[in-house]
Design an enzyme around this catalytic site. Structure first.
Site, PDB file in Angstrom:
ATOM      1  N   ALA A   1       0.862  -1.172   0.108  1.00 36.44           N
ATOM      2  CA  ALA A   1       0.114  -0.143  -0.026  1.00 36.44           C
ATOM      3  C   ALA A   1       0.804   1.326   0.133  1.00 36.44           C
ATOM      4  CB  ALA A   1      -1.120  -0.079   1.306  1.00 36.44           C
TER       5      ALA A   1
ATOM      6  N   GLY B   1       0.526  -4.974   1.161  1.00 36.13           N
ATOM      7  CA  GLY B   1      -0.510  -5.035   0.426  1.00 36.13           C
ATOM      8  C   GLY B   1      -0.372  -5.896  -1.031  1.00 36.13           C
TER       9      GLY B   1
ATOM     10  N   GLU C   1      -0.395  -9.332  -0.534  1.00 36.06           N
ATOM     11  CA  GLU C   1      -1.968  -9.572  -0.274  1.00 36.06           C
ATOM     12  C   GLU C   1      -2.740  -9.723  -1.549  1.00 36.06           C
ATOM     13  OE1 GLU C   1      -2.243  -6.384   2.776  1.00 36.06           O
ATOM     14  OE2 GLU C   1      -2.671  -7.766   4.177  1.00 36.06           O
TER      15      GLU C   1
ATOM     16  N   GLU D   1       5.033  -5.061   7.415  1.00 38.28           N
ATOM     17  CA  GLU D   1       4.033  -4.060   7.893  1.00 38.28           C
ATOM     18  C   GLU D   1       4.459  -3.636   9.537  1.00 38.28           C
ATOM     19  OE1 GLU D   1       2.651  -6.398   6.344  1.00 38.28           O
ATOM     20  OE2 GLU D   1       0.977  -5.696   5.111  1.00 38.28           O
TER      21      GLU D   1
HETATM   22  N1  CO8 Z   1       4.380   3.286  -0.731  1.00 32.49           N
HETATM   23  C1  CO8 Z   1       5.037   4.399  -1.268  1.00 32.49           C
HETATM   24  N2  CO8 Z   1       6.259   4.324  -1.963  1.00 32.49           N
HETATM   25  C2  CO8 Z   1       7.059   3.370  -2.014  1.00 32.49           C
HETATM   26  C3  CO8 Z   1       6.748   2.319  -1.450  1.00 32.49           C
HETATM   27  C4  CO8 Z   1       5.282   2.221  -0.597  1.00 32.49           C
HETATM   28  N3  CO8 Z   1       4.935   0.794  -0.017  1.00 32.49           N
HETATM   29  N4  CO8 Z   1       7.623   1.152  -1.624  1.00 32.49           N
HETATM   30  C5  CO8 Z   1       8.641   2.018  -2.304  1.00 32.49           C
HETATM   31  N5  CO8 Z   1       8.309   3.293  -2.671  1.00 32.49           N
HETATM   32  C6  CO8 Z   1       8.862   4.160  -3.341  1.00 32.49           C
HETATM   33  C7  CO8 Z   1      10.137   4.941  -2.573  1.00 32.49           C
HETATM   34  O1  CO8 Z   1       9.665   5.784  -1.553  1.00 32.49           O
HETATM   35  C8  CO8 Z   1      10.911   5.314  -3.603  1.00 32.49           C
HETATM   36  O2  CO8 Z   1      10.403   6.460  -3.873  1.00 32.49           O
HETATM   37  P1  CO8 Z   1      11.459   7.824  -4.006  1.00 32.49           P
HETATM   38  O3  CO8 Z   1      12.395   7.569  -5.264  1.00 32.49           O
HETATM   39  O4  CO8 Z   1      10.427   9.098  -4.403  1.00 32.49           O
HETATM   40  O5  CO8 Z   1      11.881   7.983  -2.720  1.00 32.49           O
HETATM   41  C9  CO8 Z   1      10.689   4.414  -4.803  1.00 32.49           C
HETATM   42  O6  CO8 Z   1       9.480   3.662  -4.497  1.00 32.49           O
HETATM   43  C10 CO8 Z   1      11.993   3.469  -5.073  1.00 32.49           C
HETATM   44  O7  CO8 Z   1      11.939   2.679  -3.684  1.00 32.49           O
HETATM   45  P2  CO8 Z   1      13.255   2.411  -3.093  1.00 32.49           P
HETATM   46  O8  CO8 Z   1      14.548   3.727  -3.211  1.00 32.49           O
HETATM   47  O9  CO8 Z   1      13.116   2.153  -1.559  1.00 32.49           O
HETATM   48  O10 CO8 Z   1      13.715   1.230  -3.710  1.00 32.49           O
HETATM   49  P3  CO8 Z   1      14.634   0.126  -3.148  1.00 32.49           P
HETATM   50  O11 CO8 Z   1      15.156  -0.693  -4.400  1.00 32.49           O
HETATM   51  O12 CO8 Z   1      15.915   0.802  -2.347  1.00 32.49           O
HETATM   52  O13 CO8 Z   1      13.923  -0.944  -2.002  1.00 32.49           O
HETATM   53  C11 CO8 Z   1      11.965  -2.022  -1.272  1.00 32.49           C
HETATM   54  C12 CO8 Z   1      12.641  -1.560  -2.532  1.00 32.49           C
HETATM   55  C13 CO8 Z   1      12.737  -3.005  -0.451  1.00 32.49           C
HETATM   56  C14 CO8 Z   1      10.756  -2.430  -2.031  1.00 32.49           C
HETATM   57  C15 CO8 Z   1      11.524  -0.624  -0.498  1.00 32.49           C
HETATM   58  O14 CO8 Z   1      11.254   0.225  -1.442  1.00 32.49           O
HETATM   59  C16 CO8 Z   1      10.624  -0.967   0.559  1.00 32.49           C
HETATM   60  O15 CO8 Z   1      10.945  -1.520   1.565  1.00 32.49           O
HETATM   61  N6  CO8 Z   1       9.376  -0.612   0.193  1.00 32.49           N
HETATM   62  C17 CO8 Z   1       8.400  -0.505   1.267  1.00 32.49           C
HETATM   63  C18 CO8 Z   1       7.676  -2.173   1.443  1.00 32.49           C
HETATM   64  C19 CO8 Z   1       6.730  -1.986   2.425  1.00 32.49           C
HETATM   65  O16 CO8 Z   1       6.814  -1.666   3.687  1.00 32.49           O
HETATM   66  N7  CO8 Z   1       5.383  -2.549   2.087  1.00 32.49           N
HETATM   67  C20 CO8 Z   1       4.476  -2.490   2.953  1.00 32.49           C
HETATM   68  C21 CO8 Z   1       3.559  -1.342   3.270  1.00 32.49           C
HETATM   69  S1  CO8 Z   1       2.351  -1.371   4.292  1.00 32.49           S
HETATM   70  C22 CO8 Z   1       0.943  -2.019   3.510  1.00 32.49           C
HETATM   71  O17 CO8 Z   1       0.932  -2.758   2.350  1.00 32.49           O
HETATM   72  C23 CO8 Z   1      -0.073  -2.439   4.375  1.00 32.49           C
HETATM   73  C24 CO8 Z   1      -1.215  -3.101   3.685  1.00 32.49           C
HETATM   74  C25 CO8 Z   1      -2.405  -2.682   4.418  1.00 32.49           C
HETATM   75  C26 CO8 Z   1      -3.800  -3.175   3.493  1.00 32.49           C
HETATM   76  C27 CO8 Z   1      -3.741  -2.377   2.373  1.00 32.49           C
HETATM   77  C28 CO8 Z   1      -4.002  -0.648   2.816  1.00 32.49           C
HETATM   78  C29 CO8 Z   1      -4.127  -0.069   1.384  1.00 32.49           C
END
Ligand code: CO8
Length: 261
Positions: free
Chosen positions: A67, A111, A114, A134
């Site tokens: 998400a 998400g 999921e 999460e």
């Molecule tokens: N949300 C928003 N932006 C994101 C997300 C995200 N989930 N994941 C990545 N991005 C963005 C980063 O902020 C970055 O943006 P910017 O260039 O503007 O800084 C861009 O994508 C590229 O990401 P990274 O630079 O971090 O790329 P890496 O290759 O270094 O890392 C990862 C990749 C490991 C995937 C890393 O981006 C990461 O850890 N992302 C978050 C993963 C995460 O925690 N997901 C769970 C989110 S919570 C959730 O899903 C709850 C679900 C609840 C039900 C649904 C509700 C709607």
């Protein structure tokens, strides 16, 4: 073909509708407008007389990284509660009757994991990166991850993953029964997924939709009610033209020409 901002749609094979999540700068993070577009595309394919199976994919780097954390960060309880935040995500599991194949490469986190688990068949690359991280953000899975993942891989593994935020690979997803097949590369994943979608689309739409319905019921019902439900649907299929066409074609050693009715 409709034009979208966060997804792309196509009809790459006869009877197959493809939805590609396309928000590359945010690794396909599932913001509300993306989910709205996804729901519109799913509804459109579900209603289309020419489509029988749907393929849902992302990019080689990310199916979906979760998400949208930046959208969720300032949300209050009252806003989440009163706007039924993420309720629209359940459209995929509650309303779409045609089978959906998830083709997962790269990250499928939170998400994103999921969303993949909501689909009817999950294919992935061996190196795909699944997880429910999460807990690292001070929250918990909110789109069914704690329930579907636990049913798929058992409480021991699911609890460890949800409490630690550790990820698991596509190979593990296959070994644990989450994924039906794994592929060595992105190209093979897409080709294999399209081939399966095309195979399904080559059958009677009535039988395909009924088959999806009865298998999914097994996740909600006990065995006795589930078998009863299956029998009722099985009986009702005798009312379809395609049941006659399929069985008569077998007896006459001919190829069935489905009417989808
Ligand atoms: N949300 C928003 N932006 C994101 C997300 C995200 N989930 N994941 C990545 N991005 C963005 C980063 O902020 C970055 O943006 P910017 O260039 O503007 O800084 C861009 O994508 C590229 O990401 P990274 O630079 O971090 O790329 P890496 O290759 O270094 O890392 C990862 C990749 C490991 C995937 C890393 O981006 C990461 O850890 N992302 C978050 C993963 C995460 O925690 N997901 C769970 C989110 S919570 C959730 O899903 C709850 C679900 C609840 C039900 C649904 C509700 C709607």
């Amino acid at each position: 073909m409709a034009s979208y901002k966060y997804i792309e749609t196509s009809e790459p094979r006869p009877g197959v509708g493809q939805i590609t999540l396309s928000r590359p700068k945010a690794l396909n993070a599932l913001c509300t407008p993306l989910i709205d577009e996804l729901n519109t595309a799913l509804r459109t394919f579900d209603a289309s007389p020419t489509i029988s199976a749907i393929l849902l994919t992302g990019s080689e780097r990310a199916f979906a990284a979760g998400a949208d954390i930046k959208e969720m960060a300032p949300l209050t309880f009252s806003e989440a509660y009163t706007t039924s935040f993420i309720e629209s995500w359940s459209l995929l599991t509650t309303q779409i009757k045609k089978p959906i194949i998830a083709a997962v490469s790269g990250h499928a986190l939170g998400g994103g994991c999921e969303l993949a688990l909501m689909c009817d068949i999950l294919y992935c690359t061996e190196k795909a990166n699944f997880g429910q991280p999460e807990i690292k953000l001070g929250t918990i899975p909110g789109a069914g991850g704690s329930q579907r993942l636990t049913r798929a891989i058992g409480k021991a593994r699911a609890m460890e993953l949800v409490l630690t935020g550790k990820t698991f690979s596509g190979k593990e997803a296959f070994d644990w029964g989450v994924a039906a097949r794994t592929f060595a590369s992105w190209d093979e994943l897409i080709e294999g997924s399209l081939a399966t979608a095309e195979t399904i689309a080559g059958y009677s739409k009535v039988a395909v939709m009924a088959a999806k319905e009865v298998v999914n019921k097994s996740q909600d019902l006990g065995i006795r009610d589930g078998v009863e439900f299956e029998r009722r649907v099985f009986h009702s299929i005798f009312g379809s033209q395609d049941q006659k066409i399929g069985m008569e074609a077998f007896a006459e050693k001919k190829k069935a020409e489905w009417t989808h009715s």
